[in-house]
Design a protein around this motif. Sequence first.
Motif: not given
Length: 70
Positions: A15-34
């Motif tokens: 959950t974003s503590t400072s939502p922008k454009q009504k986007e407050k809830h997020f889910i991690v969909t992919k991890l980027i690795r080196d």
Amino acid sequence: MHQINPNKLLLSKWTSTSPKQKEKHFIVTKLIRDEQDTVIECIIEAVLSRQEYTIPWRNLTSPEHWKQGW
């Protein structure tokens, strides 16, 4: 500062503590690795708009910007 295992971030909810454009809830969909298979970034998707953002995974440890869960 939260203790987060970067290898367990996939499909976690945030959950974003400072939502922008009504986007407050997020889910991690992919991890980027080196080359060493270390997680360096993650792609988060806004639940409401389905917009994707790439952020350094360590940004999620900041309690000023993110809370774990919905």
